[in-house]
Design a protein around this motif. Structure first.
Motif, PDB file in Angstrom:
ATOM      1  N   LEU A  57       8.019  13.594  -7.558  1.00 36.15           N
ATOM      2  CA  LEU A  57       9.297  13.780  -6.872  1.00 36.15           C
ATOM      3  C   LEU A  57       9.301  13.068  -5.525  1.00 36.15           C
ATOM      4  CD1 LEU A  57      12.056  15.265  -6.726  1.00 36.15           C
ATOM      5  CD2 LEU A  57      10.825  17.139  -5.595  1.00 36.15           C
ATOM      6  N   ASP A  58      10.367  12.323  -5.258  1.00 39.43           N
ATOM      7  CA  ASP A  58      10.535  11.604  -4.000  1.00 39.43           C
ATOM      8  C   ASP A  58       9.387  10.624  -3.753  1.00 39.43           C
ATOM      9  OD1 ASP A  58      11.983  10.918  -1.767  1.00 39.43           O
ATOM     10  OD2 ASP A  58      11.099  12.468  -0.487  1.00 39.43           O
ATOM     11  N   ASP A  59       8.883  10.060  -4.834  1.00 37.08           N
ATOM     12  CA  ASP A  59       7.794   9.077  -4.761  1.00 37.08           C
ATOM     13  C   ASP A  59       8.318   7.789  -4.147  1.00 37.08           C
ATOM     14  OD1 ASP A  59       5.275   8.065  -5.156  1.00 37.08           O
ATOM     15  OD2 ASP A  59       5.264   8.338  -7.335  1.00 37.08           O
ATOM     16  N   ASP A  60       7.387   7.007  -3.581  1.00 34.28           N
ATOM     17  CA  ASP A  60       7.779   5.681  -3.125  1.00 34.28           C
ATOM     18  C   ASP A  60       6.820   4.668  -3.723  1.00 34.28           C
ATOM     19  OD1 ASP A  60       5.469   5.230  -1.407  1.00 34.28           O
ATOM     20  OD2 ASP A  60       6.382   6.646  -0.015  1.00 34.28           O
ATOM     21  N   ALA A 103      14.111   3.253  -7.260  1.00 36.15           N
ATOM     22  CA  ALA A 103      13.449   2.431  -6.253  1.00 36.15           C
ATOM     23  C   ALA A 103      12.210   1.727  -6.789  1.00 36.15           C
ATOM     24  CB  ALA A 103      13.065   3.310  -5.053  1.00 36.15           C
ATOM     25  N   PHE A 104      11.719   2.131  -7.954  1.00 33.98           N
ATOM     26  CA  PHE A 104      10.517   1.526  -8.529  1.00 33.98           C
ATOM     27  C   PHE A 104      10.803   0.282  -9.370  1.00 33.98           C
ATOM     28  CE2 PHE A 104       6.763   4.661  -8.678  1.00 33.98           C
ATOM     29  CZ  PHE A 104       7.074   5.166  -7.422  1.00 33.98           C
ATOM     30  N   VAL A 105      12.023   0.119  -9.836  1.00 33.06           N
ATOM     31  CA  VAL A 105      12.250  -0.821 -10.932  1.00 33.06           C
ATOM     32  C   VAL A 105      12.019  -2.278 -10.542  1.00 33.06           C
ATOM     33  CG1 VAL A 105      13.785   0.741 -12.163  1.00 33.06           C
ATOM     34  CG2 VAL A 105      14.745  -0.874 -10.518  1.00 33.06           C
ATOM     35  N   ASP A 106      12.393  -2.666  -9.338  1.00 32.14           N
ATOM     36  CA  ASP A 106      12.178  -4.059  -8.945  1.00 32.14           C
ATOM     37  C   ASP A 106      10.687  -4.388  -8.881  1.00 32.14           C
ATOM     38  OD1 ASP A 106      14.876  -4.570  -8.810  1.00 32.14           O
ATOM     39  OD2 ASP A 106      15.020  -4.229  -6.639  1.00 32.14           O
ATOM     40  N   ILE A 124      19.338   2.998 -14.641  1.00 32.74           N
ATOM     41  CA  ILE A 124      18.273   2.258 -13.978  1.00 32.74           C
ATOM     42  C   ILE A 124      17.060   3.182 -13.823  1.00 32.74           C
ATOM     43  CG2 ILE A 124      17.571   1.135 -11.829  1.00 32.74           C
ATOM     44  CD1 ILE A 124      20.449   0.229 -11.472  1.00 32.74           C
ATOM     45  N   GLY A 125      15.913   2.717 -14.280  1.00 37.09           N
ATOM     46  CA  GLY A 125      14.700   3.519 -14.252  1.00 37.09           C
ATOM     47  C   GLY A 125      14.461   4.317 -15.514  1.00 37.09           C
ATOM     48  N   SER A 126      15.381   4.215 -16.464  1.00 34.03           N
ATOM     49  CA  SER A 126      15.205   4.921 -17.740  1.00 34.03           C
ATOM     50  C   SER A 126      14.267   4.127 -18.645  1.00 34.03           C
ATOM     51  CB  SER A 126      16.547   5.098 -18.442  1.00 34.03           C
ATOM     52  OG  SER A 126      17.046   3.821 -18.870  1.00 34.03           O
TER      53      SER A 126
END
Length: 328
Positions: free
Chosen positions: A218-221, A248-251, A281-283
């Motif tokens: 949760l709320d990872d960066d 925020a991870f996808v790029d 996005i992110g799925s």
């Protein structure tokens, strides 16, 4: 010749340790002869004992496990009807899967351990050794690859997991259940797992292959993920639920997947990563479109083992994708 028994360390081989006249923490002290000496009924299974590295399973490496596989292979070629390994339970699910991926013989390769050491009331080690030895010697267990036997349950290495830190019933196969049981001394196989062609363990190349595993929270960066990806040749993503990550991870994952294999798994521990249900996005659908490889039913720990072996063997992306479709 009977069953070739190889003893490592772990709770099953621990005994009491006196400290200043008082009982202290248990330490590894029991060898194969000690383990088997007082097990009722074990005399019916001829054992050829090999004491190997008495180390906690947390210290085991791919190289040590593969060296053990080679020793076990020599025992089988010399006439052993099966192989039994005792080790610590902390990494047993991982070593069992590693063995299963490379074991080419019909003879059973059975792994067992214990949750209660011999200084406690009701230690489970003797019963587990007996059930595992009977399974290793059983014609019914031939052709099943690596098996994990504890608590009179027989589990396929591909599916088994340690699910509790202390319970004697810790080992379970959430997706399938056990494939068999030891009942009144008899090995009863109820279902037969699909076997795959054994992989070639390129041991000499393993030292140069690093496969990172990042569990999404949760709320990872992406800071930690960026660091581990830069130092690796492969990456396992343990995503939320059916295989999702923060947008925020996808790029970053898009870029990483262009230069190395990135396998998408679920952090849940049972159930499959999906393929085409969610489209945000992110799925899982989005991540596969960006080049991530679907890990299917493989949990993150097993996915890491498979990917590292494949990379050490020089597998290209197409081969890796096909391997995960087959094993997952």
């Amino acid at each position: 010749m009977g069953v070739a028994l190889f003893t490592l360390g772990g709770t099953i081989s621990m005994a009491g340790h006196a400290h200043g006249g008082e009982a202290g923490p248990v330490v590894t002290r029991l060898n194969g002869a000690d383990l088997t000496a007082a097990v009722p009924g074990l005399a019916e299974v001829p054992l050829d004992i090999h004491d190997v590295d008495a180390v906690p399973s947390a210290n085991l490496t791919f190289a040590q496990v593969l060296a053990l596989v080679e020793s076990a292979s020599q025992a089988v070629r010399a006439g052993a009807c099966g192989v039994l390994v005792t080790q610590g339970t902390d990494t047993l699910e991982e070593t069992a899967f590693l063995v299963d991926l490379v074991w080419p013989y019909a003879e059973p390769f059975v792994l067992t351990g214990a949750m209660r050491n011999p200084t406690l009331a009701g230690p489970d080690g003797p019963a587990n050794v007996l059930a595992a030895a009977r399974t290793a010697a059983a014609p019914a267990a031939r052709g099943l690859g690596a098996l994990v036997v504890l608590n009179d349950e027989i589990h396929a290495a591909r599916w088994v997991r340690k699910t509790h830190s202390t319970s004697t019933a810790t080992f379970a196969s959430p997706n399938t259940g056990p494939i068999g049981h030891v009942i009144e001394g008899d090995t009863r196989i109820l279902t037969t797992p699909v076997r795959h062609r054994a992989l070639d363990p390129r041991t000499e190349a393993l030292d140069d292959i690093r496969v990172a595993l990042h569990t999404v929270t949760l709320d990872d960066d992406a800071v930690t993920l960026t660091a581990v990806a830069e130092a690796s040749q492969g990456l396992i993503i343990a995503g939320f639920g059916v295989g999702h990550v923060p947008a925020a991870f996808v790029d970053l994952l898009d870029a990483v997947a262009e230069r190395m294999p990135v396998v998408l798994t679920s952090r849940i521990g049972s159930g499959s990563v999906l393929r085409h249900t969610y489209g945000a996005i992110g799925s899982e659908t989005d991540l596969q479109r960006r080049g991530l490889i679907n890990g299917g039913l493989l949990d993150p720990y097993k996915a890491r083992i498979l990917l590292r072996l494949l990379l050490a063997g020089g597998a290209d992306r197409e081969t890796i994708t096909a391997a995960f479709a087959e094993h997952g």
